[in-house]
Design a protein around this motif. Sequence first.
Motif, PDB file in Angstrom:
ATOM      1  N   SER A 159      12.655   9.622  -7.874  1.00 24.80           N
ATOM      2  CA  SER A 159      11.871   8.851  -8.773  1.00 24.80           C
ATOM      3  C   SER A 159      10.352   9.073  -8.050  1.00 24.80           C
ATOM      4  CB  SER A 159      12.114   7.505  -8.680  1.00 24.80           C
ATOM      5  OG  SER A 159      13.563   7.397  -9.488  1.00 24.80           O
ATOM      6  N   VAL A 160      10.271   8.940  -6.646  1.00 21.58           N
ATOM      7  CA  VAL A 160       8.955   9.141  -5.855  1.00 21.58           C
ATOM      8  C   VAL A 160       8.447  10.501  -5.957  1.00 21.58           C
ATOM      9  CG1 VAL A 160       8.014   8.908  -3.470  1.00 21.58           C
ATOM     10  CG2 VAL A 160       9.732   7.225  -4.437  1.00 21.58           C
ATOM     11  N   GLU A 162       8.672  12.530  -8.328  1.00 15.24           N
ATOM     12  CA  GLU A 162       8.312  12.972  -9.877  1.00 15.24           C
ATOM     13  C   GLU A 162       6.650  12.447 -10.051  1.00 15.24           C
ATOM     14  OE1 GLU A 162       9.520  11.954 -14.455  1.00 15.24           O
ATOM     15  OE2 GLU A 162      10.207  10.711 -12.569  1.00 15.24           O
ATOM     16  N   TYR A 163       6.168  11.479  -8.876  1.00 13.78           N
ATOM     17  CA  TYR A 163       4.871  11.291  -9.179  1.00 13.78           C
ATOM     18  C   TYR A 163       3.886  12.241  -8.766  1.00 13.78           C
ATOM     19  CZ  TYR A 163       5.872   6.146 -10.279  1.00 13.78           C
ATOM     20  OH  TYR A 163       6.197   4.959 -10.608  1.00 13.78           O
ATOM     21  N   PHE A 164       4.318  13.150  -7.711  1.00 10.68           N
ATOM     22  CA  PHE A 164       3.509  14.250  -7.238  1.00 10.68           C
ATOM     23  C   PHE A 164       3.786  15.397  -7.895  1.00 10.68           C
ATOM     24  CE2 PHE A 164       4.548  11.000  -4.012  1.00 10.68           C
ATOM     25  CZ  PHE A 164       2.953  10.998  -3.247  1.00 10.68           C
ATOM     26  N   PHE A 171      -1.286  11.669 -14.452  1.00 10.40           N
ATOM     27  CA  PHE A 171      -0.541  11.624 -13.090  1.00 10.40           C
ATOM     28  C   PHE A 171      -1.074  12.933 -12.177  1.00 10.40           C
ATOM     29  CE2 PHE A 171       1.925   9.613 -16.427  1.00 10.40           C
ATOM     30  CZ  PHE A 171       2.547   8.564 -15.614  1.00 10.40           C
ATOM     31  N   TRP A 173      -2.008  12.686  -9.050  1.00  9.37           N
ATOM     32  CA  TRP A 173      -1.739  12.398  -7.570  1.00  9.37           C
ATOM     33  C   TRP A 173      -1.414  13.357  -6.646  1.00  9.37           C
ATOM     34  CZ3 TRP A 173       0.646   8.350 -10.829  1.00  9.37           C
ATOM     35  CH2 TRP A 173      -0.040   7.234 -10.807  1.00  9.37           C
ATOM     36  N   LEU A 236      -2.078   5.241  -5.327  1.00  5.66           N
ATOM     37  CA  LEU A 236      -0.814   5.344  -5.566  1.00  5.66           C
ATOM     38  C   LEU A 236       0.124   4.282  -5.503  1.00  5.66           C
ATOM     39  CD1 LEU A 236       1.429   7.213  -6.788  1.00  5.66           C
ATOM     40  CD2 LEU A 236       1.654   8.297  -4.470  1.00  5.66           C
ATOM     41  N   ALA A 238       3.986   3.628  -6.456  1.00  5.43           N
ATOM     42  CA  ALA A 238       5.266   4.211  -7.054  1.00  5.43           C
ATOM     43  C   ALA A 238       6.222   2.898  -7.038  1.00  5.43           C
ATOM     44  CB  ALA A 238       5.656   4.919  -5.975  1.00  5.43           C
ATOM     45  N   HIS A 239       6.861   2.839  -8.414  1.00  2.00           N
ATOM     46  CA  HIS A 239       7.803   2.041  -8.924  1.00  2.00           C
ATOM     47  C   HIS A 239       9.201   2.746  -8.883  1.00  2.00           C
ATOM     48  CE1 HIS A 239       4.589  -1.013 -10.424  1.00  2.00           C
ATOM     49  NE2 HIS A 239       3.976   0.047 -10.567  1.00  2.00           N
TER      50      HIS A 239
END
Length: 381
Positions: A159-160, A162-164, A171, A173, A236, A238-239
Amino acid sequence: MRGWFDAFRSDGGPTLYSYSNRTPVSGDVHLITIFVIFCTIFTAFVIIFPGIRKERLTTFLTVTLSLFVGTTIQVAQYGSTWHTASTTVVSSYSAFSREKMTAEVGGYIGLMHINITYTGGEGHNDVEFNERFWWRSPTEMSKSFKEALHRGAPFPILSVAEYFSLHQEGFSWGSRYREAGYYSSIMLWTSFASWAMMNLLLMVVPRYGAYSMVCTGICMLLTNLTYWSLLPCEPLVAHVDGSILIFNLGWNYWLVLVAGVGCLFAGLVIAAIDLIFPHQFSTILEVDYDTPYDRHVIIEESFDTRNTRRKLPKIEDAFGERIMRQLSHKLGNGRDDTKGVINQGYVGTEQLEFAQPTEEDPNKNQNWSYPFPPSPRRTIN
């Protein structure tokens, strides 16, 4: 029954070499190697330090500052704590699983990678993961994310990450952190080159070594400024299953800032002292230190020689002034306007030979002497 070679073995089986765990959980091999190298050098310096007879304080401070700056540059180059975040989440270990477990998730961003850690289970000691995702090329982060999916990494780590890995629809970041790390890495390598030149110049010419120290501090401060200015405009957040990871500046950033300020301040102080009191710093290459061949002794003797020459009477000037006074007396109306005593006792034989008295006053030129006789003219038949 335990034997001599039972370490890392369970139930008498062979030693476990877990090659799949490429990145250590509790420590970074690169950072440990850097610390060991610089600590070894500093330990060797401490061992030989009692043999230093003079300028002990300045030598200790200079060597300590130099090793601290060099260690900081290398640790910041390979470290993973430029931007960090951690939180406790209650999430499932794998996707689409109903079993929940409490775990601590952390994200540690470096210049060219991100480490995502996952520590879960009772007492946070049962499950430990540390996945490193590189972004040295534009597509490397996406490939690493797909490989983590195939390996079955824990769901919070994915999950974390995926943000990068996404670079569309806002998106961005990953690309922003990659850009900040790229230019900051260039500035750090520039600082390292300036640091190496600083060490060489401090051993040869301390003044130029101080200037290089100032340049090193400026480059390190520019590294902090570059990284801070290129960070994403939108921070950033992150959820992960209802929990939030908010990234803040880590200790690598503040370590570079402290080392840069210290290096800049020390360089300015050394340069100012050398300008006010020149030639006061000794170098490591002065094998004749505190001997008659010492650089300080030679400089002081040269200054004493110059002052002695200034105090001596200027014979050439006095002789020239005497000639000018005689010429003014010769061209005058026969009046002797000069004051003082003229040495009239010495008249050379060559000067008497070339003397040409006039009819007006035959005794006037007897006391006159030229500094050099006129050169005889050659007659060509």
